[in-house]
Design a protein around this motif. Structure first.
Motif, short mmCIF file in Angstrom:
data_model
loop_
_atom_site.label_atom_id
_atom_site.label_comp_id
_atom_site.label_asym_id
_atom_site.label_seq_id
_atom_site.Cartn_x
_atom_site.Cartn_y
_atom_site.Cartn_z
N SER A 89 0.94 -1.21 0.52
CA SER A 89 0.31 0.19 -0.17
C SER A 89 1.10 1.23 0.19
O SER A 89 0.40 2.41 -0.92
CB SER A 89 -0.93 0.15 1.32
OG SER A 89 -2.16 -1.09 1.01
N PRO A 90 2.22 1.56 0.59
CA PRO A 90 2.90 2.65 0.84
C PRO A 90 3.33 2.62 -1.01
O PRO A 90 3.27 4.00 -1.17
CB PRO A 90 3.59 2.35 1.67
CG PRO A 90 3.56 1.77 2.46
CD PRO A 90 2.75 0.68 1.60
N LEU A 145 0.61 3.72 -2.93
CA LEU A 145 0.40 5.15 -2.49
C LEU A 145 1.20 6.61 -3.25
O LEU A 145 1.37 7.61 -3.21
CB LEU A 145 -0.22 5.58 -0.74
CG LEU A 145 -0.37 7.08 -0.69
CD1 LEU A 145 -1.23 7.20 -1.01
CD2 LEU A 145 0.04 6.73 0.59
N THR A 171 1.22 6.73 -6.70
CA THR A 171 -0.31 7.45 -6.99
C THR A 171 -0.32 9.15 -6.67
O THR A 171 -0.45 9.89 -7.33
CB THR A 171 -1.67 6.65 -5.81
OG1 THR A 171 -1.94 6.06 -6.59
CG2 THR A 171 -2.96 7.63 -7.12
N LEU A 172 0.17 9.26 -5.88
CA LEU A 172 1.08 10.88 -5.65
C LEU A 172 1.43 11.05 -6.40
O LEU A 172 1.19 12.30 -6.77
CB LEU A 172 1.29 10.72 -3.82
CG LEU A 172 0.79 10.46 -2.18
CD1 LEU A 172 1.55 10.29 -1.43
CD2 LEU A 172 -0.01 11.98 -1.85
N THR A 189 -6.07 2.20 -10.70
CA THR A 189 -5.57 2.43 -9.34
C THR A 189 -6.92 2.06 -9.10
O THR A 189 -7.85 2.88 -8.87
CB THR A 189 -5.29 4.21 -9.01
OG1 THR A 189 -3.61 4.50 -9.47
CG2 THR A 189 -4.70 3.82 -7.25
N VAL A 221 -7.17 5.05 -1.69
CA VAL A 221 -5.84 4.87 -2.06
C VAL A 221 -5.75 6.98 -2.95
O VAL A 221 -5.12 7.16 -2.55
CB VAL A 221 -4.56 4.25 -2.41
CG1 VAL A 221 -3.26 4.88 -3.42
CG2 VAL A 221 -4.49 3.27 -1.70
N THR A 263 -7.05 9.30 -1.51
CA THR A 263 -6.14 10.37 -0.16
C THR A 263 -5.05 11.36 -0.95
O THR A 263 -4.60 12.35 -0.13
CB THR A 263 -5.48 8.86 0.26
OG1 THR A 263 -6.47 8.67 1.24
CG2 THR A 263 -4.52 9.85 1.39
N ALA A 264 -4.34 9.98 -2.18
CA ALA A 264 -3.44 11.27 -3.08
C ALA A 264 -4.05 12.47 -3.77
O ALA A 264 -3.34 13.14 -3.52
CB ALA A 264 -2.68 9.93 -4.23
#
Length: 271
Positions: free
Chosen positions: A21-22, A25, A28-29, A115, A120, A123-124
Motif C-alpha cells: 500500500s505505501p 500510495l 499515486t501521489l 489505481t 488510495v 487520499t492522494a
C-alpha cells in the motif's frame, strides 16, 4: 531411503507480485502531482492569482504612500489579509477544477483502472490538491505583505502579526480546498462544484447577512465563509470565538469531503 527435501522451491519470477500500500500510495501521489500540473487550468489559475495579488498589492502600496493614508502602527498584514481572502476564491476554483477534471472528460475510468484502490486514489488526490492550494495561498499572502512593505515603508512588517496571519490563511485555505474537493467528488461537475463552493464561502454569507431577518443572520453565522472572514480578518458574529470559527469551517470541510468520498467509494465513477 532418502528423506524428501524440505527446502522451499524458488519463487517463479514470472509470478506477479502485489505492491504494498505505501508503494501504491507513493506512485499515486506522484501521478496526481503530474496530473495537477499538466492541466492548463492549474497554470492559468496560479498565474491569475499571482498577477492579481501583485497588482492589488502595488496599487494598495502606492495609495498608502500618500500623507495621511495610514494610521500610526498600521502593518502590511491588514492589507495582506484582504488580498488573501480575495485570492481564496481563485484557490477554491483551482481545487474544484482539479478534482472534477477527469470526471468531465471521462478520464476517471482509466484512472481507476490504473489505481483500482479507490481509497488510495482519494487520499492522494485530496492530499496533493489541498497541500498545493494551501501552499500557494500562503505564498500569495506573504508576497502581498512584502510588496506592500516595499511600496509603503511606513507600514510595519511585524513578524508576530505576520505569523498569525499566515497561519490563519493556511487554515482557511486548507479547509476551503477540502470543501471544494468534497463538493467536486460529490457533484462530479466542474461548474456545480465551483458555484457551490463560491456560494458557501462568499455569496450566501453576504446575502443572508444583509437580510433584515433574524433567521437569515443565524444561518449566515454558521456558513463557512463567515468563519473564514473571522479567522483571517478577526471580524465575526457576536459571541463566536476563534475556536468556534475553526470548528464551523472544519465541520463544513469534513462533511463535504465525507460525502464526496462516500459517493466515489460506493457508486460508479462515470455516472
Amino acid at each position: 531411503m532418502t528423506s524428501p527435501s524440505t527446502t522451499a522451491a524458488p519463487a517463479d519470477p514470472s509470478t506477479p507480485t502485489t505492491p504494498s500500500s505505501p508503494t501504491v500510495l507513493a506512485r499515486t501521489l506522484r501521478a496526481e502531482w503530474q496530473r495537477l500540473w499538466t492541466v492548463r487550468t492549474t497554470w492559468l489559475f496560479a498565474a491569475a492569482a499571482l498577477l492579481g495579488t501583485t497588482a492589488m498589492a502595488l496599487l494598495a502600496g502606492h495609495d498608502a504612500r500618500g500623507v495621511g493614508q495610514t494610521r500610526p502602527g498600521e502593518t502590511v498584514w491588514e492589507g495582506a489579509q484582504i488580498m488573501a481572502l480575495l485570492g481564496l476564491f481563485v484557490l477554491l476554483a483551482t481545487a474544484a477544477v482539479s478534482t472534477t477534471a477527469d470526471h468531465a472528460t471521462g478520464g476517471i475510468v482509466p484512472t481507476l483502472q490504473w489505481t483500482p484502490r479507490r481509497a488510495v486514489l482519494l487520499t492522494a488526490r485530496t492530499g496533493v490538491v489541498a497541500v498545493t492550494t494551501t501552499v500557494l495561498g500562503v505564498a500569495l499572502a506573504l508576497l502581498a505583505g512584502v510588496v506592500l512593505h516595499a511600496m509603503a515603508g511606513q507600514l510595519a512588517l511585524s513578524v508576530d502579526e505576520g505569523t498569525d496571519t499566515l497561519l490563519a490563511v493556511a487554515y482557511v485555505d486548507a479547509s476551503g480546498a477540502l470543501l471544494a474537493i468534497g463538493l467536486g467528488l460529490l457533484l462530479r461537475s466542474t461548474a456545480g462544484a465551483v458555484v457551490a463552493a463560491l456560494a458557501l464561502m462568499l455569496v450566501l454569507p453576504l446575502l443572508l447577512g444583509n437580510f433584515p431577518f433574524a433567521w437569515a443572520q443565524q444561518v449566515a453565522d454558521v456558513l463557512p465563509g463567515t468563519s473564514a472572514i473571522q479567522l483571517v480578518v478577526g471580524e465575526g458574529p457576536a459571541g463566536h470565538s476563534t475556536a468556534d470559527a475553526r470548528m464551523i469551517l472544519a465541520g463544513w470541510a469534513l462533511a463535504a469531503l465525507a460525502l464526496g468520498w462516500a459517493r466515489l467509494l460506493r457508486s460508479d465513477a462515470d455516472r
